[in-house]
Design a protein around this motif. Structure first.
Motif, PDB file in Angstrom:
ATOM      1  N   VAL A  71     -10.521   5.280   0.088  1.00 48.79           N
ATOM      2  CA  VAL A  71      -9.538   5.837  -0.847  1.00 48.79           C
ATOM      3  C   VAL A  71     -10.037   5.688  -2.276  1.00 48.79           C
ATOM      4  CG1 VAL A  71      -7.185   5.580  -1.733  1.00 48.79           C
ATOM      5  CG2 VAL A  71      -7.612   5.465   0.724  1.00 48.79           C
ATOM      6  N   ASP A 102      -5.340   5.401   6.323  1.00 49.94           N
ATOM      7  CA  ASP A 102      -5.175   3.980   6.028  1.00 49.94           C
ATOM      8  C   ASP A 102      -3.809   3.484   6.476  1.00 49.94           C
ATOM      9  OD1 ASP A 102      -5.637   1.402   4.938  1.00 49.94           O
ATOM     10  OD2 ASP A 102      -4.565   1.993   3.125  1.00 49.94           O
ATOM     11  N   TYR A 140       0.601   4.134  -2.788  1.00 49.81           N
ATOM     12  CA  TYR A 140       0.270   5.524  -2.450  1.00 49.81           C
ATOM     13  C   TYR A 140       1.393   6.473  -2.852  1.00 49.81           C
ATOM     14  CZ  TYR A 140      -3.578   3.608   0.318  1.00 49.81           C
ATOM     15  OH  TYR A 140      -4.709   2.973   0.733  1.00 49.81           O
ATOM     16  N   LEU A 162      -8.081  12.885  -0.440  1.00 53.73           N
ATOM     17  CA  LEU A 162      -7.330  11.683  -0.770  1.00 53.73           C
ATOM     18  C   LEU A 162      -6.094  11.537   0.111  1.00 53.73           C
ATOM     19  CD1 LEU A 162      -6.908   9.238  -2.647  1.00 53.73           C
ATOM     20  CD2 LEU A 162      -5.603  10.758  -4.137  1.00 53.73           C
ATOM     21  N   ALA A 175      -5.075   0.807  -7.380  1.00 54.71           N
ATOM     22  CA  ALA A 175      -5.763   1.168  -6.139  1.00 54.71           C
ATOM     23  C   ALA A 175      -7.024   0.334  -5.964  1.00 54.71           C
ATOM     24  CB  ALA A 175      -6.098   2.655  -6.128  1.00 54.71           C
ATOM     25  N   ARG A 205       0.823  -1.214   0.000  1.00 50.88           N
ATOM     26  CA  ARG A 205       0.000   0.000   0.000  1.00 50.88           C
ATOM     27  C   ARG A 205       0.853   1.257   0.000  1.00 50.88           C
ATOM     28  NH1 ARG A 205      -4.993  -0.932   4.177  1.00 50.88           N
ATOM     29  NH2 ARG A 205      -6.055  -2.532   2.970  1.00 50.88           N
ATOM     30  N   GLU A 206       1.926   1.252   0.781  1.00 50.71           N
ATOM     31  CA  GLU A 206       2.788   2.424   0.833  1.00 50.71           C
ATOM     32  C   GLU A 206       3.391   2.710  -0.550  1.00 50.71           C
ATOM     33  OE1 GLU A 206       6.417   4.123   3.574  1.00 50.71           O
ATOM     34  OE2 GLU A 206       6.363   1.978   3.111  1.00 50.71           O
ATOM     35  N   ILE A 214      -5.397   8.464   2.659  1.00 54.05           N
ATOM     36  CA  ILE A 214      -4.185   7.649   2.551  1.00 54.05           C
ATOM     37  C   ILE A 214      -3.461   7.606   3.886  1.00 54.05           C
ATOM     38  CG2 ILE A 214      -1.864   7.642   1.541  1.00 54.05           C
ATOM     39  CD1 ILE A 214      -3.176   8.495  -1.115  1.00 54.05           C
ATOM     40  N   ARG A 215      -3.297   8.774   4.511  1.00 49.77           N
ATOM     41  CA  ARG A 215      -2.637   8.821   5.827  1.00 49.77           C
ATOM     42  C   ARG A 215      -3.395   7.955   6.839  1.00 49.77           C
ATOM     43  NH1 ARG A 215       0.955  12.234   7.918  1.00 49.77           N
ATOM     44  NH2 ARG A 215      -0.187  12.291   9.874  1.00 49.77           N
ATOM     45  N   ALA A 238      -6.203  -0.603  -2.276  1.00 50.23           N
ATOM     46  CA  ALA A 238      -6.631   0.504  -1.419  1.00 50.23           C
ATOM     47  C   ALA A 238      -7.988   0.192  -0.783  1.00 50.23           C
ATOM     48  CB  ALA A 238      -6.714   1.787  -2.229  1.00 50.23           C
TER      49      ALA A 238
END
Length: 165
Positions: A95, A145, A58, A138, A87, A54-55, A142-143, A91
């Motif tokens: 997201v 998640d 993103y 967004l 995503a 995921r990182e 993201i942060r 995600a």
């Protein structure tokens, strides 16, 4: 002549059975503990792999989003679209929903060509404001998640995100 020795009278069999039973219990407990620790180790490894995936997604998504900034590169739409598609796999729902809103807000309507220049300009300004708002949302999603994955919390909101283009 030969006398038969009855061992059960002396408790010999009971002691052997009890010691044998304790050994079996100890072996079973050790096996259960090793399965438990292996399972926890595998779960931690899966969680770390998911976080890393995921990182990376993103990071690339935010990097390719510069195509939507004023003066940004115009040839990066394909790479953003690829990250947008990924995503859908990795995600969370929040997201993906914000990404959908972002792409919809940045989509140019084919009917704009027949509009007056003032209407086109007004629509472009509204699209830019909506796009900037969706980018802010967004980044916060993201942060959230990534922080939830690590068991941490974030208190930042979309008002804290600065969008410079």
């Amino acid at each position: 002549m030969c006398q038969r020795l009855n061992l059960s009278e002396h408790g010999y069999y009971r002691r052997v059975e009890w010691k044998y039973f304790l050994g079996v219990i100890g072996a079973v407990a050790a096996w259960i503990w090793s399965v438990y620790t292996w399972h926890r180790s595998q779960a931690a490894l899966r969680a770390q792999n998911e976080y890393t995936r995921r990182e990376g997604l993103y990071r690339e998504l935010l990097r390719t989003m510069t195509v939507f900034y004023k003066g940004g590169p115009q040839n990066g739409v394909g790479s953003f679209t690829e990250q947008y598609r990924l995503a859908w796999l990795y995600a969370p729902d929040a997201v993906v929903r914000i990404l959908n809103s972002l792409t919809e807000s940045l989509t140019v309507d084919p009917k704009e060509a027949s509009m007056s220049s003032e209407d086109r300009q007004q629509r472009a300004e509204n699209r830019d404001k909506s796009g900037a708002k969706n980018i802010e949302l967004l980044v916060v999603a993201i942060r959230k998640d990534l922080f939830e994955t690590t068991g941490k919390a974030t208190e930042l909101t979309n008002l804290d995100v600065r969008h410079y283009s």
